[in-house]
Design a protein around this motif. Structure first.
Motif, PDB file in Angstrom:
ATOM      1  N   SER A 214       0.603  -1.224   0.003  1.00 47.24           N
ATOM      2  CA  SER A 214      -0.058  -0.052   0.049  1.00 47.24           C
ATOM      3  C   SER A 214       0.958   1.441  -0.018  1.00 47.24           C
ATOM      4  N   GLU A 215       0.443   2.209  -0.764  1.00 43.41           N
ATOM      5  CA  GLU A 215       1.226   3.342  -0.802  1.00 43.41           C
ATOM      6  C   GLU A 215       0.430   4.629  -0.365  1.00 43.41           C
ATOM      7  N   PHE A 216       1.184   5.477   0.626  1.00 46.73           N
ATOM      8  CA  PHE A 216       0.530   6.498   1.142  1.00 46.73           C
ATOM      9  C   PHE A 216       0.982   7.977   0.713  1.00 46.73           C
ATOM     10  N   LYS A 217       0.155   8.860   0.870  1.00 49.43           N
ATOM     11  CA  LYS A 217       0.574  10.258   0.352  1.00 49.43           C
ATOM     12  C   LYS A 217       1.059  10.999   1.564  1.00 49.43           C
ATOM     13  N   VAL A 218       2.211  12.060   1.211  1.00 49.09           N
ATOM     14  CA  VAL A 218       2.765  13.083   2.172  1.00 49.09           C
ATOM     15  C   VAL A 218       2.342  14.461   1.680  1.00 49.09           C
ATOM     16  N   ILE A 219       1.531  15.082   2.494  1.00 49.94           N
ATOM     17  CA  ILE A 219       1.241  16.360   2.047  1.00 49.94           C
ATOM     18  C   ILE A 219       1.930  17.529   3.240  1.00 49.94           C
ATOM     19  N   TYR A 220       2.861  18.215   2.466  1.00 47.68           N
ATOM     20  CA  TYR A 220       3.590  19.198   3.158  1.00 47.68           C
ATOM     21  C   TYR A 220       3.151  20.625   3.449  1.00 47.68           C
TER      22      TYR A 220
ATOM     23  N   PRO B  84      14.318  18.664  -1.510  1.00 46.83           N
ATOM     24  CA  PRO B  84      13.984  18.137  -2.673  1.00 46.83           C
ATOM     25  C   PRO B  84      13.976  16.591  -2.437  1.00 46.83           C
ATOM     26  N   ASP B  85      14.672  16.037  -1.302  1.00 42.62           N
ATOM     27  CA  ASP B  85      14.637  14.690  -0.886  1.00 42.62           C
ATOM     28  C   ASP B  85      13.507  14.134  -0.229  1.00 42.62           C
ATOM     29  N   ASN B  86      12.584  15.113   0.331  1.00 38.31           N
ATOM     30  CA  ASN B  86      11.477  14.819   1.109  1.00 38.31           C
ATOM     31  C   ASN B  86      10.575  13.864   0.016  1.00 38.31           C
ATOM     32  N   PRO B  87      10.071  12.794   0.486  1.00 38.73           N
ATOM     33  CA  PRO B  87       8.967  12.035  -0.133  1.00 38.73           C
ATOM     34  C   PRO B  87       7.866  12.406  -0.290  1.00 38.73           C
ATOM     35  N   THR B  88       7.108  12.312  -1.357  1.00 36.04           N
ATOM     36  CA  THR B  88       5.534  12.725  -1.615  1.00 36.04           C
ATOM     37  C   THR B  88       4.678  11.481  -1.384  1.00 36.04           C
ATOM     38  N   SER B  89       5.378  10.286  -1.106  1.00 32.41           N
ATOM     39  CA  SER B  89       4.336   9.172  -1.088  1.00 32.41           C
ATOM     40  C   SER B  89       5.508   8.013  -0.160  1.00 32.41           C
ATOM     41  N   PHE B  90       4.965   7.052   0.170  1.00 34.47           N
ATOM     42  CA  PHE B  90       5.644   5.944   0.946  1.00 34.47           C
ATOM     43  C   PHE B  90       5.113   4.856   1.298  1.00 34.47           C
TER      44      PHE B  90
ATOM     45  N   LEU C 107       7.760   0.073   3.859  1.00 38.55           N
ATOM     46  CA  LEU C 107       9.157   0.014   3.957  1.00 38.55           C
ATOM     47  C   LEU C 107      10.248   1.116   4.023  1.00 38.55           C
ATOM     48  N   ASP C 108       9.464   2.333   3.911  1.00 38.40           N
ATOM     49  CA  ASP C 108       9.789   3.666   4.503  1.00 38.40           C
ATOM     50  C   ASP C 108      10.048   3.899   5.826  1.00 38.40           C
ATOM     51  N   PHE C 109       9.419   3.165   6.611  1.00 36.03           N
ATOM     52  CA  PHE C 109       9.220   3.341   8.044  1.00 36.03           C
ATOM     53  C   PHE C 109      10.578   3.757   8.684  1.00 36.03           C
ATOM     54  N   GLY C 110      10.640   4.835   9.463  1.00 31.43           N
ATOM     55  CA  GLY C 110      11.995   5.201  10.215  1.00 31.43           C
ATOM     56  C   GLY C 110      12.786   6.133   9.259  1.00 31.43           C
ATOM     57  N   LYS C 111      12.520   6.164   8.017  1.00 30.10           N
ATOM     58  CA  LYS C 111      13.188   7.197   7.081  1.00 30.10           C
ATOM     59  C   LYS C 111      12.992   8.385   7.616  1.00 30.10           C
ATOM     60  N   GLN C 112      14.421   9.048   7.967  1.00 30.89           N
ATOM     61  CA  GLN C 112      14.480  10.335   8.427  1.00 30.89           C
ATOM     62  C   GLN C 112      13.886  11.651   7.457  1.00 30.89           C
TER      63      GLN C 112
ATOM     64  N   GLU D  57       9.884  13.198  13.281  1.00 32.66           N
ATOM     65  CA  GLU D  57      11.155  13.180  12.452  1.00 32.66           C
ATOM     66  C   GLU D  57      11.232  12.136  11.306  1.00 32.66           C
ATOM     67  N   LYS D  58      10.382  11.137  11.750  1.00 30.15           N
ATOM     68  CA  LYS D  58      10.520   9.837  10.703  1.00 30.15           C
ATOM     69  C   LYS D  58       9.121   9.678  10.214  1.00 30.15           C
ATOM     70  N   LEU D  59       8.776   9.013   9.350  1.00 37.22           N
ATOM     71  CA  LEU D  59       7.597   8.338   8.852  1.00 37.22           C
ATOM     72  C   LEU D  59       7.298   7.096   9.699  1.00 37.22           C
ATOM     73  N   TYR D  60       5.964   6.976   9.898  1.00 34.57           N
ATOM     74  CA  TYR D  60       5.849   5.748  10.966  1.00 34.57           C
ATOM     75  C   TYR D  60       4.565   5.574  10.912  1.00 34.57           C
ATOM     76  N   LYS D  61       3.387   6.060  10.261  1.00 35.35           N
ATOM     77  CA  LYS D  61       2.001   5.630  10.135  1.00 35.35           C
ATOM     78  C   LYS D  61       1.775   5.126   8.958  1.00 35.35           C
ATOM     79  N   SER D  62       0.685   4.174   8.843  1.00 36.52           N
ATOM     80  CA  SER D  62       0.194   3.383   7.683  1.00 36.52           C
ATOM     81  C   SER D  62      -0.980   4.244   7.222  1.00 36.52           C
ATOM     82  N   GLU D  63      -0.989   5.501   6.850  1.00 32.92           N
ATOM     83  CA  GLU D  63      -1.998   6.180   6.482  1.00 32.92           C
ATOM     84  C   GLU D  63      -1.445   7.502   5.723  1.00 32.92           C
ATOM     85  N   ASP D  64      -2.253   8.313   4.970  1.00 33.41           N
ATOM     86  CA  ASP D  64      -1.846   9.538   4.418  1.00 33.41           C
ATOM     87  C   ASP D  64      -1.616  10.450   5.451  1.00 33.41           C
ATOM     88  N   THR D  65      -0.315  11.189   5.243  1.00 38.65           N
ATOM     89  CA  THR D  65       0.098  12.066   6.283  1.00 38.65           C
ATOM     90  C   THR D  65       0.393  13.599   6.019  1.00 38.65           C
TER      91      THR D  65
END
Length: 269
Positions: free
Chosen positions: A31-37, A46-52, A55-60, A96-104
């Motif tokens: 499952s892929e989740f969106k990140v809205i900033y 530029p390196d901050n993800p727009t989706s995750f 497997l990306d949990f814990g990514k700084q 500080e890190k991605l950690y939830k299985s939901e759009d963030t």
């Protein structure tokens, strides 16, 4: 579903003529989740993800940038519920890190670039801007040896302009700065009758406005706090503080007396 473990032969149904046992293999897609900033006037890294995915949990997460500002935290939300008197309550947590299985949704928290103020002949810091106020707070909060430094307001200071409108929190168009309350202060803070307006505490601060705590050796004298918002508690429209040695200097307005290192009694209006 596939007939082989390398997922080369897909199957959608069991053939009607089949008379033998059959083994099928499931293939999964993460499952892929969106990140809205919400950058609050800043520019994202530029390196901050727009989706995750999981497997990306814990990514700084990387820090964004904003001219004339220092980045505090990514905050996981800004508005949560409406409170009394039509005030909107904030409930935020540093992330500080991605950690939830939901759009963030993430909100950037900023402070002004601290600037060291000048001192008078008694080595008391003369504070005349929000940048100097943040410098003072960072020094007191960062080192136990600096808890007793003196400060003197030289004029009214506005941290966030028009943050409170008609008794409501207004952050929609305001590129706000967040405030970390001063803790365990043991010096003398001289307000000189001036005011500080537009303080906005961020998530993780359970108590405190301009100050979170003042020791019995410290004093906060003749300062006003206006149009400010305290995390999880609500709006301070106007508060005048005139305290010295744990007792008010103006009993007809506000009577505060320390009863415990972290508790005091307040009488008045």
């Amino acid at each position: 579903w596939f007939l082989d473990s390398i997922f080369s032969e897909q199957i959608t149904e069991i053939p009607t003529e089949n008379t033998e046992d059959i083994t099928v293999y499931s293939k999964w897609k993460l499952s892929e989740f969106k990140v809205i900033y919400h950058l609050n006037g800043g520019i994202n890294h530029p390196d901050n993800p727009t989706s995750f995915t999981i497997l990306d949990f814990g990514k700084q997460l990387n820090e964004p940038s904003r001219e004339g500002s220092v980045f505090y935290y990514w905050l996981d939300r800004r508005y949560t519920r409406s409170g009394p008197y039509n005030a909107t309550y904030i409930s935020t947590n540093p992330v500080e890190k991605l950690y939830k299985s939901e759009d963030t949704e993430l909100y950037a928290g900023w402070s002004p670039i601290p600037q060291k103020p000048s001192q008078d002949s008694n080595e008391c810091y003369l504070i005349s801007s929000k940048e100097e106020l943040y410098w003072f707070a960072n020094v007191v909060n960062g080192n136990d040896e600096d808890k007793k430094i003196c400060a003197s307001l030289q004029n009214d200071i506005v941290v966030n302009k028009d943050m409170i409108r008609e008794s409501k929190l207004n952050l929609d168009t305001n590129e706000c700065f967040y405030w970390a309350p001063i803790m365990n202060y043991a010096g003398v803070f001289q307000g000189n009758g001036y005011s500080i307006s537009g303080l906005l505490t961020y998530g993780g601060v359970s108590l405190g406005g301009l100050f979170k705590s003042v020791s019995k050796e410290g004093s906060v004298e003749n300062v006003e706090i206006n149009s400010s918002y305290i995390y999880d508690y609500g709006i301070i429209d106007h508060l005048k503080i005139m305290i010295k040695d744990g007792v008010t200097m103006n009993p007809s307005f506000l009577n505060m007396k320390a009863r415990h290192p972290w508790r005091m009694t307040i009488n008045g209006h």
